[in-house]
Design a protein around this motif. Structure first.
Motif, PDB file in Angstrom:
ATOM      1  N   HIS A  39       0.888  -1.174  -0.087  1.00 51.36           N
ATOM      2  CA  HIS A  39       0.020  -0.015   0.187  1.00 51.36           C
ATOM      3  C   HIS A  39       0.860   1.354   0.046  1.00 51.36           C
ATOM      4  O   HIS A  39       2.019   1.367   0.587  1.00 51.36           O
ATOM      5  CB  HIS A  39      -0.831  -0.056   1.189  1.00 51.36           C
ATOM      6  CG  HIS A  39      -1.762   0.950   1.126  1.00 51.36           C
ATOM      7  ND1 HIS A  39      -3.075   0.900   0.086  1.00 51.36           N
ATOM      8  CD2 HIS A  39      -2.183   1.926   2.007  1.00 51.36           C
ATOM      9  CE1 HIS A  39      -3.815   2.063   0.438  1.00 51.36           C
ATOM     10  NE2 HIS A  39      -3.303   2.548   1.718  1.00 51.36           N
ATOM     11  N   CYS A  40       0.520   2.312  -0.701  1.00 44.14           N
ATOM     12  CA  CYS A  40       1.073   3.560  -0.689  1.00 44.14           C
ATOM     13  C   CYS A  40       2.381   3.224  -1.346  1.00 44.14           C
ATOM     14  O   CYS A  40       2.663   2.509  -2.387  1.00 44.14           O
ATOM     15  CB  CYS A  40       1.231   4.163   0.813  1.00 44.14           C
ATOM     16  SG  CYS A  40       1.828   5.845   0.718  1.00 44.14           S
ATOM     17  N   ASN A  41       3.405   4.337  -1.098  1.00 50.65           N
ATOM     18  CA  ASN A  41       4.767   3.885  -1.837  1.00 50.65           C
ATOM     19  C   ASN A  41       5.741   4.031  -0.687  1.00 50.65           C
ATOM     20  O   ASN A  41       6.007   4.943   0.117  1.00 50.65           O
ATOM     21  CB  ASN A  41       5.166   5.039  -3.084  1.00 50.65           C
ATOM     22  CG  ASN A  41       6.519   4.840  -3.108  1.00 50.65           C
ATOM     23  OD1 ASN A  41       7.652   5.401  -2.520  1.00 50.65           O
ATOM     24  ND2 ASN A  41       6.920   3.802  -4.461  1.00 50.65           N
ATOM     25  N   GLY A  74       4.860   0.163   5.050  1.00 52.37           N
ATOM     26  CA  GLY A  74       5.585   0.798   5.738  1.00 52.37           C
ATOM     27  C   GLY A  74       5.089   1.373   7.168  1.00 52.37           C
ATOM     28  O   GLY A  74       4.026   1.078   7.394  1.00 52.37           O
ATOM     29  N   ALA A  75       5.787   2.526   7.606  1.00 58.03           N
ATOM     30  CA  ALA A  75       4.941   3.268   8.835  1.00 58.03           C
ATOM     31  C   ALA A  75       5.543   4.593   8.700  1.00 58.03           C
ATOM     32  O   ALA A  75       6.609   4.970   8.246  1.00 58.03           O
ATOM     33  CB  ALA A  75       5.442   2.378  10.108  1.00 58.03           C
ATOM     34  N   ASP A  76       4.688   5.545   9.234  1.00 59.29           N
ATOM     35  CA  ASP A  76       5.118   6.801   9.486  1.00 59.29           C
ATOM     36  C   ASP A  76       5.290   7.067  10.871  1.00 59.29           C
ATOM     37  O   ASP A  76       6.070   7.966  11.297  1.00 59.29           O
ATOM     38  CB  ASP A  76       3.962   7.820   9.033  1.00 59.29           C
ATOM     39  CG  ASP A  76       3.944   7.826   7.442  1.00 59.29           C
ATOM     40  OD1 ASP A  76       3.420   6.831   6.935  1.00 59.29           O
ATOM     41  OD2 ASP A  76       4.518   8.624   6.844  1.00 59.29           O
ATOM     42  N   ASP A 107       1.390   0.189  17.959  1.00 59.38           N
ATOM     43  CA  ASP A 107       0.191   0.704  17.215  1.00 59.38           C
ATOM     44  C   ASP A 107       1.064   1.409  15.844  1.00 59.38           C
ATOM     45  O   ASP A 107       1.977   2.040  16.484  1.00 59.38           O
ATOM     46  CB  ASP A 107      -0.440   1.662  17.885  1.00 59.38           C
ATOM     47  CG  ASP A 107      -1.652   1.066  18.946  1.00 59.38           C
ATOM     48  OD1 ASP A 107      -1.382  -0.003  18.913  1.00 59.38           O
ATOM     49  OD2 ASP A 107      -2.449   1.787  19.694  1.00 59.38           O
ATOM     50  N   THR A 108       0.353   1.371  14.857  1.00 56.33           N
ATOM     51  CA  THR A 108       1.378   1.955  13.779  1.00 56.33           C
ATOM     52  C   THR A 108       0.431   2.737  12.573  1.00 56.33           C
ATOM     53  O   THR A 108      -0.660   2.485  12.182  1.00 56.33           O
ATOM     54  CB  THR A 108       1.676   0.509  12.926  1.00 56.33           C
ATOM     55  OG1 THR A 108       2.681  -0.113  13.597  1.00 56.33           O
ATOM     56  CG2 THR A 108       2.448   0.893  11.537  1.00 56.33           C
ATOM     57  N   ALA A 109       1.089   4.098  12.569  1.00 59.34           N
ATOM     58  CA  ALA A 109       0.437   5.034  11.821  1.00 59.34           C
ATOM     59  C   ALA A 109       0.843   4.818  10.340  1.00 59.34           C
ATOM     60  O   ALA A 109       2.122   4.776  10.241  1.00 59.34           O
ATOM     61  CB  ALA A 109       0.676   6.409  12.209  1.00 59.34           C
ATOM     62  N   ASN A 110       0.092   4.511   9.476  1.00 54.63           N
ATOM     63  CA  ASN A 110       0.530   4.758   7.932  1.00 54.63           C
ATOM     64  C   ASN A 110      -0.278   5.144   7.200  1.00 54.63           C
ATOM     65  O   ASN A 110      -1.494   5.630   7.606  1.00 54.63           O
ATOM     66  CB  ASN A 110       0.835   3.146   7.767  1.00 54.63           C
ATOM     67  CG  ASN A 110       1.706   3.070   6.387  1.00 54.63           C
ATOM     68  OD1 ASN A 110       2.536   3.769   6.213  1.00 54.63           O
ATOM     69  ND2 ASN A 110       1.107   2.340   5.348  1.00 54.63           N
ATOM     70  N   LYS A 111       0.039   5.230   5.796  1.00 59.08           N
ATOM     71  CA  LYS A 111      -1.045   5.750   4.981  1.00 59.08           C
ATOM     72  C   LYS A 111      -2.436   5.205   5.122  1.00 59.08           C
ATOM     73  O   LYS A 111      -2.897   4.277   5.280  1.00 59.08           O
ATOM     74  CB  LYS A 111      -0.857   5.572   3.442  1.00 59.08           C
ATOM     75  CG  LYS A 111      -1.311   5.772   2.301  1.00 59.08           C
ATOM     76  CD  LYS A 111      -1.708   7.332   2.478  1.00 59.08           C
ATOM     77  CE  LYS A 111      -0.390   8.278   2.436  1.00 59.08           C
ATOM     78  NZ  LYS A 111      -0.555   9.542   2.741  1.00 59.08           N
ATOM     79  N   ILE A 112      -3.488   6.377   4.971  1.00 61.82           N
ATOM     80  CA  ILE A 112      -5.032   5.925   5.283  1.00 61.82           C
ATOM     81  C   ILE A 112      -5.133   4.549   4.434  1.00 61.82           C
ATOM     82  O   ILE A 112      -4.861   4.537   2.823  1.00 61.82           O
ATOM     83  CB  ILE A 112      -5.753   7.220   4.778  1.00 61.82           C
ATOM     84  CG1 ILE A 112      -7.190   6.936   5.066  1.00 61.82           C
ATOM     85  CG2 ILE A 112      -5.650   7.606   3.131  1.00 61.82           C
ATOM     86  CD1 ILE A 112      -7.343   7.304   6.715  1.00 61.82           C
ATOM     87  N   PHE A 170      -3.562   9.638   7.020  1.00 61.13           N
ATOM     88  CA  PHE A 170      -3.237   8.550   7.779  1.00 61.13           C
ATOM     89  C   PHE A 170      -3.924   7.741   8.688  1.00 61.13           C
ATOM     90  O   PHE A 170      -5.099   8.467   8.976  1.00 61.13           O
ATOM     91  CB  PHE A 170      -1.888   8.695   8.521  1.00 61.13           C
ATOM     92  CG  PHE A 170      -0.752   9.457   7.740  1.00 61.13           C
ATOM     93  CD1 PHE A 170       0.043   8.866   7.003  1.00 61.13           C
ATOM     94  CD2 PHE A 170      -0.452  10.665   7.643  1.00 61.13           C
ATOM     95  CE1 PHE A 170       1.130   9.263   6.327  1.00 61.13           C
ATOM     96  CE2 PHE A 170       0.390  11.321   6.863  1.00 61.13           C
ATOM     97  CZ  PHE A 170       1.306  10.609   6.234  1.00 61.13           C
ATOM     98  N   ASP A 171      -3.831   6.443   9.059  1.00 56.64           N
ATOM     99  CA  ASP A 171      -4.686   6.033  10.125  1.00 56.64           C
ATOM    100  C   ASP A 171      -3.697   5.148  10.878  1.00 56.64           C
ATOM    101  O   ASP A 171      -2.611   4.820  10.695  1.00 56.64           O
ATOM    102  CB  ASP A 171      -5.881   4.978   9.269  1.00 56.64           C
ATOM    103  CG  ASP A 171      -5.419   3.887   8.368  1.00 56.64           C
ATOM    104  OD1 ASP A 171      -4.332   3.542   8.627  1.00 56.64           O
ATOM    105  OD2 ASP A 171      -6.200   3.666   7.652  1.00 56.64           O
TER     106      ASP A 171
END
Ligand code: MRU
Length: 346
Positions: free
Chosen positions: A152-154, A231-233, A240-245, A310-311
């Protein structure tokens, strides 16, 4: 887990963040895949604007760009505290931005000149590349031969110093012959998957198949993918992992279908100062990004749109977390503390 021993340097030709000695050259990701144009930033404000406007994007890449922004400010004799504040405010969610600026800020505090700061920025960039190569090999070792994966995402060379995080695992898994099929979600609204991941993989000779984001559950049900790899932001202290919506719904669907869910992120993405995902600041962007496509309005005038970009995926839905310091299965507070210690990277 298997040993892969594959040459992880193949299928890796792109470097989107390039230091030129007196400026930062960025591949303009707003214009890909049809135009390869480069933007030269000459001061920290221009770097901050490039981060905010998504010329450069992806958590590690924006941290690296910001580090070079501090070097530009030092070369020009600008106010370094003001420059770092401007860069820090460019985007809120990816903690790599803050981690890079914390590191540059420590150098500034110890009286470093522009030359020393440049060496520090180069170290941040080089360490990211080394981390990606290490994570690629470690992550690929979890994947059984003949597997299909969905990403998902890049998360590739465009989003990092090179090679990528989740895409690094995919590069390594493809090179070793274990990954047989790669699917990429288009990643509405900004289309990082459709515009960037498909282009990057095609350019590096890795065949991939695009799906609409809404086709992901159907794909999982069909049995064609055994892993979702993202990946993750920002990864909170409890995993808990924030990444692209859209990542969260992929994790829910993966658990439902018995598909494994892997997060790949360097230690610069781990934020032990944030206890759980509830405390992560989720960036809201302009609703216009959602109301149109490729610059053309698609929705009736006057319509409202909500555009969180992000979610947060709860740690219970993550099967494997790959970092350059090691792999954690079923990440939680105790497991992250064991790997990163009390203080972590921030
Ligand atoms: O808004 P973006 O394109 O910067 O979001 C990027 C992502 O969500 C990536 O998955 C994440 O930064 C990891 S990149 C190695």
């Amino acid at each position: 887990m298997r040993e892969t021993g594959a040459d992880t340097s193949v299928h890796d030709s792109l470097r989107a963040v390039q230091w030129r000695g007196d400026g930062l050259r960025l591949l303009d990701q707003r214009r890909l895949p049809f135009e390869e144009t480069w933007l030269d930033c000459r001061n920290a404000g221009e770097v901050a604007r490039a981060i905010r406007d998504l010329v450069v994007r992806g958590a590690p890449a924006i941290g690296i760009a910001a580090a070079w922004g501090v070097v530009l400010a030092a070369q020009r004799g600008d106010d370094l505290d003001a420059a770092m504040a401007t860069l820090r405010a460019a985007r809120p969610t990816a903690v790599n931005l803050m981690a890079a600026l914390d590191r540059m800020g420590s150098c500034v505090a110890s009286g470093a000149d522009a030359g020393v700061l440049a060496r520090e920025a180069q170290a941040i960039q080089d360490e990211d590349l080394a981390a990606n190569r290490a994570m690629g090999a470690m992550g690929a070792a979890w994947i059984a031969p003949g597997s299909g994966v969905l990403t998902h995402c890049n998360t590739g060379s465009l989003a990092t110093s090179g090679f990528g995080t989740a895409l690094g695992v995919i590069r390594a898994g493809y090179a070793s012959g274990t990954i047989a099929r790669v699917y990429a979600g288009e990643t509405r609204p900004w289309l990082q998957g459709a515009r960037l991941t498909m282009w990057e993989l095609q350019r590096d000779g890795i065949p991939a198949t695009l799906i609409a984001d809404s086709a992901a559950s159907h794909l999982m049900k069909s049995g064609q993918v055994q892993w979702v790899i993202v990946g993750a932001d920002r990864i909170a202290a409890n995993g808990d992992t924030a990444n692209k919506i859209g990542t969260y719904q992929l994790a829910i669907a993966a658990r439902h279908h018995g598909v494994k869910f892997m997060v790949v992120a360097p230690s610069t993405t781990v934020d032990l100062a944030t206890v759980s995902g509830d405390a992560i600041d989720i960036e809201l962007r302009d609703p216009d990004e959602l109301l149109g496509c490729a610059g053309r309005r698609m929705v009736a005038d006057g319509a409202l749109a909500w555009n969180p970009v992000f979610d947060v995926t709860p740690h219970e839905l993550v099967d494997v977390l790959v970092t350059e310091r090691g792999v954690v299965t079923q990440p939680d507070t105790a497991a992250l503390r064991a790997l990163f210690g009390q203080s972590g990277t921030r």
